[in-house]
Scaffold this motif. Sequence first.
Motif, PDB file in Angstrom:
ATOM      1  N   ALA A  79       3.759  64.453  95.853  1.00  0.00           N
ATOM      2  CA  ALA A  79       4.824  63.699  95.416  1.00  0.00           C
ATOM      3  C   ALA A  79       4.487  62.384  95.403  1.00  0.00           C
ATOM      4  O   ALA A  79       4.581  61.313  94.489  1.00  0.00           O
ATOM      5  CB  ALA A  79       6.134  63.939  95.849  1.00  0.00           C
ATOM      6  N   ILE A  80       3.872  61.954  96.603  1.00  0.00           N
ATOM      7  CA  ILE A  80       3.373  60.626  96.532  1.00  0.00           C
ATOM      8  C   ILE A  80       2.209  60.038  95.740  1.00  0.00           C
ATOM      9  O   ILE A  80       2.305  59.084  95.017  1.00  0.00           O
ATOM     10  CB  ILE A  80       2.913  60.085  98.301  1.00  0.00           C
ATOM     11  N   ARG A  81       1.206  61.073  95.459  1.00  0.00           N
ATOM     12  CA  ARG A  81       0.193  60.802  94.484  1.00  0.00           C
ATOM     13  C   ARG A  81       0.872  60.608  92.961  1.00  0.00           C
ATOM     14  O   ARG A  81      -0.004  60.102  92.348  1.00  0.00           O
ATOM     15  CB  ARG A  81      -0.889  61.984  94.875  1.00  0.00           C
ATOM     16  N   THR A  82       1.878  61.034  92.839  1.00  0.00           N
ATOM     17  CA  THR A  82       1.887  61.486  91.301  1.00  0.00           C
ATOM     18  C   THR A  82       3.505  60.811  90.949  1.00  0.00           C
ATOM     19  O   THR A  82       3.549  60.685  89.585  1.00  0.00           O
ATOM     20  CB  THR A  82       2.088  62.832  90.872  1.00  0.00           C
ATOM     21  N   HIS A  83       3.915  60.363  92.125  1.00  0.00           N
ATOM     22  CA  HIS A  83       5.316  59.589  91.464  1.00  0.00           C
ATOM     23  C   HIS A  83       5.720  58.378  92.409  1.00  0.00           C
ATOM     24  O   HIS A  83       4.766  58.136  93.115  1.00  0.00           O
ATOM     25  CB  HIS A  83       6.721  60.678  92.069  1.00  0.00           C
ATOM     26  N   SER A  84       6.194  57.438  91.621  1.00  0.00           N
ATOM     27  CA  SER A  84       6.243  56.012  92.043  1.00  0.00           C
ATOM     28  C   SER A  84       7.279  55.972  93.425  1.00  0.00           C
ATOM     29  O   SER A  84       7.991  56.664  93.541  1.00  0.00           O
ATOM     30  CB  SER A  84       7.228  55.450  90.892  1.00  0.00           C
ATOM     31  N   PRO A  85       7.274  54.587  93.827  1.00  0.00           N
ATOM     32  CA  PRO A  85       7.849  54.873  95.207  1.00  0.00           C
ATOM     33  C   PRO A  85       9.565  54.969  95.032  1.00  0.00           C
ATOM     34  O   PRO A  85      10.153  55.409  95.910  1.00  0.00           O
ATOM     35  CB  PRO A  85       7.716  53.339  95.776  1.00  0.00           C
ATOM     36  N   GLU A  86       9.964  54.318  93.760  1.00  0.00           N
ATOM     37  CA  GLU A  86      11.462  54.762  93.576  1.00  0.00           C
ATOM     38  C   GLU A  86      11.644  56.251  93.338  1.00  0.00           C
ATOM     39  O   GLU A  86      12.761  56.472  93.895  1.00  0.00           O
ATOM     40  CB  GLU A  86      11.885  53.824  92.281  1.00  0.00           C
ATOM     41  N   ALA A  87      10.920  56.926  92.932  1.00  0.00           N
ATOM     42  CA  ALA A  87      11.153  58.547  92.789  1.00  0.00           C
ATOM     43  C   ALA A  87      10.854  58.901  94.148  1.00  0.00           C
ATOM     44  O   ALA A  87      11.927  60.009  94.399  1.00  0.00           O
ATOM     45  CB  ALA A  87      10.313  59.002  91.991  1.00  0.00           C
ATOM     46  N   THR A  88      10.137  58.670  95.207  1.00  0.00           N
ATOM     47  CA  THR A  88      10.142  59.290  96.420  1.00  0.00           C
ATOM     48  C   THR A  88      11.127  58.746  97.396  1.00  0.00           C
ATOM     49  O   THR A  88      10.992  59.135  98.616  1.00  0.00           O
ATOM     50  CB  THR A  88       8.501  59.147  96.842  1.00  0.00           C
ATOM     51  N   TRP A  89      11.769  57.849  96.913  1.00  0.00           N
ATOM     52  CA  TRP A  89      12.746  57.052  98.104  1.00  0.00           C
ATOM     53  C   TRP A  89      13.675  58.006  98.568  1.00  0.00           C
ATOM     54  O   TRP A  89      13.849  58.201  99.616  1.00  0.00           O
ATOM     55  CB  TRP A  89      13.128  55.688  97.564  1.00  0.00           C
ATOM     56  N   PRO A  90      14.422  58.722  97.678  1.00  0.00           N
ATOM     57  CA  PRO A  90      15.264  59.767  98.122  1.00  0.00           C
ATOM     58  C   PRO A  90      14.825  60.874  98.988  1.00  0.00           C
ATOM     59  O   PRO A  90      15.399  61.405 100.026  1.00  0.00           O
ATOM     60  CB  PRO A  90      15.736  60.278  96.728  1.00  0.00           C
ATOM     61  N   VAL A  91      13.437  61.334  98.541  1.00  0.00           N
ATOM     62  CA  VAL A  91      12.865  62.305  99.560  1.00  0.00           C
ATOM     63  C   VAL A  91      12.593  61.682 101.013  1.00  0.00           C
ATOM     64  O   VAL A  91      12.738  62.271 101.795  1.00  0.00           O
ATOM     65  CB  VAL A  91      11.810  62.784  98.897  1.00  0.00           C
ATOM     66  N   LEU A  92      11.902  60.717 100.994  1.00  0.00           N
ATOM     67  CA  LEU A  92      11.741  59.936 102.231  1.00  0.00           C
ATOM     68  C   LEU A  92      12.954  59.731 103.222  1.00  0.00           C
ATOM     69  O   LEU A  92      13.127  59.987 104.266  1.00  0.00           O
ATOM     70  CB  LEU A  92      10.994  58.812 102.270  1.00  0.00           C
ATOM     71  N   ALA A  93      13.939  59.340 102.527  1.00  0.00           N
ATOM     72  CA  ALA A  93      15.343  59.196 103.092  1.00  0.00           C
ATOM     73  C   ALA A  93      15.925  60.238 103.622  1.00  0.00           C
ATOM     74  O   ALA A  93      16.271  60.463 104.803  1.00  0.00           O
ATOM     75  CB  ALA A  93      16.227  58.519 102.221  1.00  0.00           C
ATOM     76  N   GLU A  94      15.762  61.614 103.248  1.00  0.00           N
ATOM     77  CA  GLU A  94      16.285  62.920 103.372  1.00  0.00           C
ATOM     78  C   GLU A  94      15.462  63.330 104.636  1.00  0.00           C
ATOM     79  O   GLU A  94      16.097  63.637 105.680  1.00  0.00           O
ATOM     80  CB  GLU A  94      16.373  63.525 102.492  1.00  0.00           C
ATOM     81  N   LEU A  95      14.177  63.174 104.406  1.00  0.00           N
ATOM     82  CA  LEU A  95      13.197  63.570 105.646  1.00  0.00           C
ATOM     83  C   LEU A  95      13.350  62.789 106.841  1.00  0.00           C
ATOM     84  O   LEU A  95      13.359  63.437 107.940  1.00  0.00           O
ATOM     85  CB  LEU A  95      11.859  63.515 105.200  1.00  0.00           C
ATOM     86  N   SER A  96      13.733  61.739 106.797  1.00  0.00           N
ATOM     87  CA  SER A  96      13.977  60.729 107.847  1.00  0.00           C
ATOM     88  C   SER A  96      15.167  61.082 108.886  1.00  0.00           C
ATOM     89  O   SER A  96      14.961  60.478 110.055  1.00  0.00           O
ATOM     90  CB  SER A  96      14.099  59.218 107.438  1.00  0.00           C
ATOM     91  N   LYS A  97      15.879  61.848 108.255  1.00  0.00           N
ATOM     92  CA  LYS A  97      17.188  62.333 109.251  1.00  0.00           C
ATOM     93  C   LYS A  97      16.652  63.395 110.057  1.00  0.00           C
ATOM     94  O   LYS A  97      17.581  63.625 111.178  1.00  0.00           O
ATOM     95  CB  LYS A  97      17.969  62.942 108.165  1.00  0.00           C
ATOM     96  N   GLN A  98      15.388  63.988 110.170  1.00  0.00           N
ATOM     97  CA  GLN A  98      14.973  65.085 111.014  1.00  0.00           C
ATOM     98  C   GLN A  98      13.564  64.766 111.578  1.00  0.00           C
ATOM     99  O   GLN A  98      12.702  65.162 111.164  1.00  0.00           O
ATOM    100  CB  GLN A  98      15.169  66.314 110.633  1.00  0.00           C
ATOM    101  N   PRO A  99      13.346  63.705 112.354  1.00  0.00           N
ATOM    102  CA  PRO A  99      11.948  63.147 112.850  1.00  0.00           C
ATOM    103  C   PRO A  99      11.099  64.346 113.229  1.00  0.00           C
ATOM    104  O   PRO A  99       9.981  64.588 113.051  1.00  0.00           O
ATOM    105  CB  PRO A  99      12.390  62.017 113.658  1.00  0.00           C
ATOM    106  N   ALA A 100      11.860  65.109 114.150  1.00  0.00           N
ATOM    107  CA  ALA A 100      11.071  66.066 114.995  1.00  0.00           C
ATOM    108  C   ALA A 100      10.594  67.339 113.940  1.00  0.00           C
ATOM    109  O   ALA A 100       9.616  67.869 114.020  1.00  0.00           O
ATOM    110  CB  ALA A 100      12.034  66.953 115.824  1.00  0.00           C
ATOM    111  N   ALA A 101      11.468  67.642 112.828  1.00  0.00           N
ATOM    112  CA  ALA A 101      11.149  68.475 111.775  1.00  0.00           C
ATOM    113  C   ALA A 101       9.815  68.050 110.965  1.00  0.00           C
ATOM    114  O   ALA A 101       9.055  68.608 110.608  1.00  0.00           O
ATOM    115  CB  ALA A 101      12.236  68.854 110.965  1.00  0.00           C
ATOM    116  N   VAL A 102       9.912  66.553 110.698  1.00  0.00           N
ATOM    117  CA  VAL A 102       8.887  66.079 110.039  1.00  0.00           C
ATOM    118  C   VAL A 102       7.529  66.249 111.028  1.00  0.00           C
ATOM    119  O   VAL A 102       6.519  66.598 110.469  1.00  0.00           O
ATOM    120  CB  VAL A 102       9.139  64.753 109.789  1.00  0.00           C
ATOM    121  N   GLY A 103       7.654  66.122 112.249  1.00  0.00           N
ATOM    122  CA  GLY A 103       6.555  66.219 113.122  1.00  0.00           C
ATOM    123  C   GLY A 103       5.967  67.814 113.033  1.00  0.00           C
ATOM    124  O   GLY A 103       4.825  68.117 112.868  1.00  0.00           O
TER     125      GLY A 103
END
Length: 209
Positions: free
Chosen positions: A103-127
């Motif tokens: 997603a980062i390679r093919t989409h703009s920062p505006e498009a990935t912002w909601p994805v990153l915001a959702e992932l940031s809610k679970q830092p341990a899961a991201v790890g």
Amino acid sequence: MKEAETARTSFADLKKGRQAKKTFTQSTTSVSSPTPASPPVPAPASEIRPTSKPTSPSSLPIDKVSISEPPSSKLASRSELSSDRLPLLDATIPGSALSLVSAIRTHSPEATWPVLAELSKQPAAVGKMLDNFLEPDQLALILARLRETIDLDTSSKEERQTVVRSLIAGVRMTKRWGMTAMMMSRKEKELGQEVWTSAGGTGDWTKRT
């Protein structure tokens, strides 16, 4: 008398006949039969010379092979990135790490912002999501996108900073974080520190807190 003459005549005739016979024999023996010509002996292979000049390898036609350049690991330009809306990612689902990088390679920062915001809610899961996936190359890609995320105007700056700090905290929870941080280049470490500081973080960004 007649007997003597007869004897001389007979002797002369015999002599003539013998001489004629001798002459005939000599003439026949002087005409020798033609001797068959011996077959030509082939020349040794070492002495054989080519009748035509061989074509040198350099003069042979060479097909042009198009060699494609290896794919670049850099992000595409902003004009080439898609702004289509992306589905949110669940960090607990296998393959989420690969989906994030794609997603980062093919989409703009505006498009990935909601994805990153959702992932940031679970830092341990991201790890956990990045445990067996994170390498310096992927990390540099993620950090570059986080730096772009801080500069967005899609939400408040405080919210964007919180999301970035939370994601960096999740990255540092990977099992191999110490090894990954050690393998990073100086520029990659500087990039991480820049993003961490811009997001309101303090201290060395590679240190777990």
